[in-house]
Design a protein around this motif. Sequence first.
Motif, PDB file in Angstrom:
ATOM      1  N   SER A 151       0.850  -1.187   0.000  1.00 11.70           N
ATOM      2  CA  SER A 151       0.000   0.000   0.000  1.00 11.70           C
ATOM      3  C   SER A 151       0.883   1.235   0.000  1.00 11.70           C
ATOM      4  O   SER A 151       1.860   1.292   0.737  1.00 11.70           O
ATOM      5  N   PRO A 152       0.543   2.266  -0.789  1.00  9.84           N
ATOM      6  CA  PRO A 152       1.388   3.465  -0.820  1.00  9.84           C
ATOM      7  C   PRO A 152       1.386   4.239   0.492  1.00  9.84           C
ATOM      8  O   PRO A 152       2.289   5.016   0.741  1.00  9.84           O
ATOM      9  N   VAL A 153       0.371   4.027   1.340  1.00 12.74           N
ATOM     10  CA  VAL A 153       0.299   4.688   2.644  1.00 12.74           C
ATOM     11  C   VAL A 153      -0.159   3.678   3.691  1.00 12.74           C
ATOM     12  O   VAL A 153      -1.135   2.959   3.478  1.00 12.74           O
ATOM     13  N   SER A 154       0.560   3.631   4.799  1.00 15.02           N
ATOM     14  CA  SER A 154       0.160   2.812   5.947  1.00 15.02           C
ATOM     15  C   SER A 154       0.246   3.674   7.194  1.00 15.02           C
ATOM     16  O   SER A 154       1.188   4.448   7.338  1.00 15.02           O
ATOM     17  N   MET A 155      -0.734   3.529   8.071  1.00 15.34           N
ATOM     18  CA  MET A 155      -0.756   4.303   9.306  1.00 15.34           C
ATOM     19  C   MET A 155      -0.860   3.353  10.489  1.00 15.34           C
ATOM     20  O   MET A 155      -1.738   2.486  10.503  1.00 15.34           O
ATOM     21  N   ALA A 156       0.028   3.511  11.459  1.00 12.76           N
ATOM     22  CA  ALA A 156      -0.042   2.751  12.703  1.00 12.76           C
ATOM     23  C   ALA A 156      -0.794   3.603  13.715  1.00 12.76           C
ATOM     24  O   ALA A 156      -0.499   4.784  13.882  1.00 12.76           O
TER      25      ALA A 156
ATOM     26  N   TYR B  56       3.515   5.921   7.267  1.00 11.37           N
ATOM     27  CA  TYR B  56       4.535   5.515   6.299  1.00 11.37           C
ATOM     28  C   TYR B  56       3.961   5.768   4.917  1.00 11.37           C
ATOM     29  O   TYR B  56       2.840   5.354   4.629  1.00 11.37           O
ATOM     30  N   ALA B  57       4.723   6.470   4.060  1.00  8.21           N
ATOM     31  CA  ALA B  57       4.197   6.804   2.738  1.00  8.21           C
ATOM     32  C   ALA B  57       5.276   6.679   1.672  1.00  8.21           C
ATOM     33  O   ALA B  57       6.433   7.042   1.887  1.00  8.21           O
ATOM     34  N   GLU B  58       4.858   6.178   0.536  1.00  6.80           N
ATOM     35  CA  GLU B  58       5.722   6.121  -0.641  1.00  6.80           C
ATOM     36  C   GLU B  58       5.931   7.559  -1.129  1.00  6.80           C
ATOM     37  O   GLU B  58       4.985   8.364  -1.137  1.00  6.80           O
ATOM     38  N   GLU B  59       7.113   7.888  -1.555  1.00  7.48           N
ATOM     39  CA  GLU B  59       7.426   9.267  -1.965  1.00  7.48           C
ATOM     40  C   GLU B  59       6.538   9.755  -3.103  1.00  7.48           C
ATOM     41  O   GLU B  59       6.242  10.942  -3.192  1.00  7.48           O
ATOM     42  N   SER B  60       6.065   8.858  -3.942  1.00  5.72           N
ATOM     43  CA  SER B  60       5.270   9.266  -5.101  1.00  5.72           C
ATOM     44  C   SER B  60       3.900   9.846  -4.726  1.00  5.72           C
ATOM     45  O   SER B  60       3.247  10.467  -5.564  1.00  5.72           O
ATOM     46  N   VAL B  61       3.449   9.679  -3.484  1.00  4.15           N
ATOM     47  CA  VAL B  61       2.152  10.221  -3.064  1.00  4.15           C
ATOM     48  C   VAL B  61       2.310  11.450  -2.163  1.00  4.15           C
ATOM     49  O   VAL B  61       1.343  11.901  -1.552  1.00  4.15           O
ATOM     50  N   LEU B  62       3.515  11.996  -2.105  1.00  5.08           N
ATOM     51  CA  LEU B  62       3.779  13.177  -1.280  1.00  5.08           C
ATOM     52  C   LEU B  62       3.887  14.420  -2.152  1.00  5.08           C
ATOM     53  O   LEU B  62       4.319  14.362  -3.299  1.00  5.08           O
ATOM     54  N   ASP B  63       3.522  15.571  -1.579  1.00  5.15           N
ATOM     55  CA  ASP B  63       3.699  16.836  -2.285  1.00  5.15           C
ATOM     56  C   ASP B  63       5.113  17.361  -2.045  1.00  5.15           C
ATOM     57  O   ASP B  63       5.926  16.703  -1.387  1.00  5.15           O
ATOM     58  N   SER B  64       5.405  18.544  -2.533  1.00  8.57           N
ATOM     59  CA  SER B  64       6.752  19.100  -2.405  1.00  8.57           C
ATOM     60  C   SER B  64       7.134  19.402  -0.961  1.00  8.57           C
ATOM     61  O   SER B  64       8.309  19.537  -0.645  1.00  8.57           O
TER      62      SER B  64
ATOM     63  N   LEU C  30       1.051  14.195   2.508  1.00  7.25           N
ATOM     64  CA  LEU C  30       0.234  13.394   1.603  1.00  7.25           C
ATOM     65  C   LEU C  30      -0.509  14.295   0.630  1.00  7.25           C
ATOM     66  O   LEU C  30      -1.114  15.283   1.023  1.00  7.25           O
ATOM     67  N   ASP C  31      -0.453  13.948  -0.645  1.00  5.33           N
ATOM     68  CA  ASP C  31      -1.165  14.688  -1.686  1.00  5.33           C
ATOM     69  C   ASP C  31      -2.370  13.842  -2.083  1.00  5.33           C
ATOM     70  O   ASP C  31      -2.246  12.854  -2.798  1.00  5.33           O
ATOM     71  N   TYR C  32      -3.544  14.207  -1.591  1.00  7.93           N
ATOM     72  CA  TYR C  32      -4.744  13.411  -1.825  1.00  7.93           C
ATOM     73  C   TYR C  32      -5.192  13.443  -3.282  1.00  7.93           C
ATOM     74  O   TYR C  32      -5.938  12.570  -3.715  1.00  7.93           O
ATOM     75  N   ASN C  33      -4.747  14.430  -4.062  1.00  5.64           N
ATOM     76  CA  ASN C  33      -5.050  14.443  -5.492  1.00  5.64           C
ATOM     77  C   ASN C  33      -4.288  13.342  -6.222  1.00  5.64           C
ATOM     78  O   ASN C  33      -4.744  12.842  -7.244  1.00  5.64           O
ATOM     79  N   ILE C  34      -3.136  12.983  -5.708  1.00  6.18           N
ATOM     80  CA  ILE C  34      -2.349  11.880  -6.274  1.00  6.18           C
ATOM     81  C   ILE C  34      -2.791  10.560  -5.661  1.00  6.18           C
ATOM     82  O   ILE C  34      -3.024   9.576  -6.364  1.00  6.18           O
ATOM     83  N   LEU C  35      -2.928  10.524  -4.357  1.00  2.00           N
ATOM     84  CA  LEU C  35      -3.234   9.295  -3.624  1.00  2.00           C
ATOM     85  C   LEU C  35      -4.636   8.764  -3.922  1.00  2.00           C
ATOM     86  O   LEU C  35      -4.823   7.572  -4.119  1.00  2.00           O
ATOM     87  N   LYS C  36      -5.630   9.640  -3.953  1.00  2.00           N
ATOM     88  CA  LYS C  36      -7.034   9.274  -4.164  1.00  2.00           C
ATOM     89  C   LYS C  36      -7.461   8.119  -3.273  1.00  2.00           C
ATOM     90  O   LYS C  36      -7.753   7.015  -3.732  1.00  2.00           O
TER      91      LYS C  36
ATOM     92  N   LEU D 141     -16.002   3.776  -1.444  1.00  2.00           N
ATOM     93  CA  LEU D 141     -16.198   4.994  -2.216  1.00  2.00           C
ATOM     94  C   LEU D 141     -14.848   5.584  -2.585  1.00  2.00           C
ATOM     95  O   LEU D 141     -13.945   5.638  -1.758  1.00  2.00           O
ATOM     96  N   LYS D 142     -14.720   6.060  -3.817  1.00  2.00           N
ATOM     97  CA  LYS D 142     -13.475   6.724  -4.192  1.00  2.00           C
ATOM     98  C   LYS D 142     -13.628   8.222  -3.982  1.00  2.00           C
ATOM     99  O   LYS D 142     -14.717   8.767  -4.085  1.00  2.00           O
ATOM    100  N   THR D 143     -12.534   8.867  -3.642  1.00  2.00           N
ATOM    101  CA  THR D 143     -12.566  10.308  -3.458  1.00  2.00           C
ATOM    102  C   THR D 143     -12.442  10.972  -4.819  1.00  2.00           C
ATOM    103  O   THR D 143     -11.974  10.384  -5.779  1.00  2.00           O
ATOM    104  N   GLY D 144     -12.868  12.199  -4.900  1.00  2.00           N
ATOM    105  CA  GLY D 144     -12.882  12.868  -6.188  1.00  2.00           C
ATOM    106  C   GLY D 144     -12.373  14.275  -6.125  1.00  2.00           C
ATOM    107  O   GLY D 144     -11.416  14.581  -5.420  1.00  2.00           O
ATOM    108  N   GLU D 145     -13.093  15.136  -6.802  1.00  2.00           N
ATOM    109  CA  GLU D 145     -12.654  16.513  -6.957  1.00  2.00           C
ATOM    110  C   GLU D 145     -12.811  17.325  -5.673  1.00  2.00           C
ATOM    111  O   GLU D 145     -13.604  16.990  -4.798  1.00  2.00           O
TER     112      GLU D 145
END
Length: 80
Positions: A5-10, A33-41, A45-51, A63-67
């Motif tokens: 999973s790109p994000v895991s939370m304990a 814990y997060a994969e770098e590809s789902v983080l902003d600068s 966490l960048d929820y537009n990338i992570l969805k 349910l998937k998140t959207g706009e």
Amino acid sequence: MIDASPVSMACTVEDVYKTEGFESFICKIAVTYAEESVLDSSGRLDYNILKPVLFEMPTYQYLKTGEVLGKCMSMGKEEL
């Protein structure tokens, strides 16, 4: 964890609410814990990338998140 999973939370359990047929856990996130590809600068966490996917009770639906619908403190206010 990141491979699964790109994000895991304990979490730690802060409280438990028992109702008929269910137990609801109120948790506090201890570490994320997060994969770098789902983080902003900024490293957040960048929820537009992570969805992220949401699980809704009691319908048992995913349910998937959207706009973005608007900004919390300014939605509905006219610009001056």
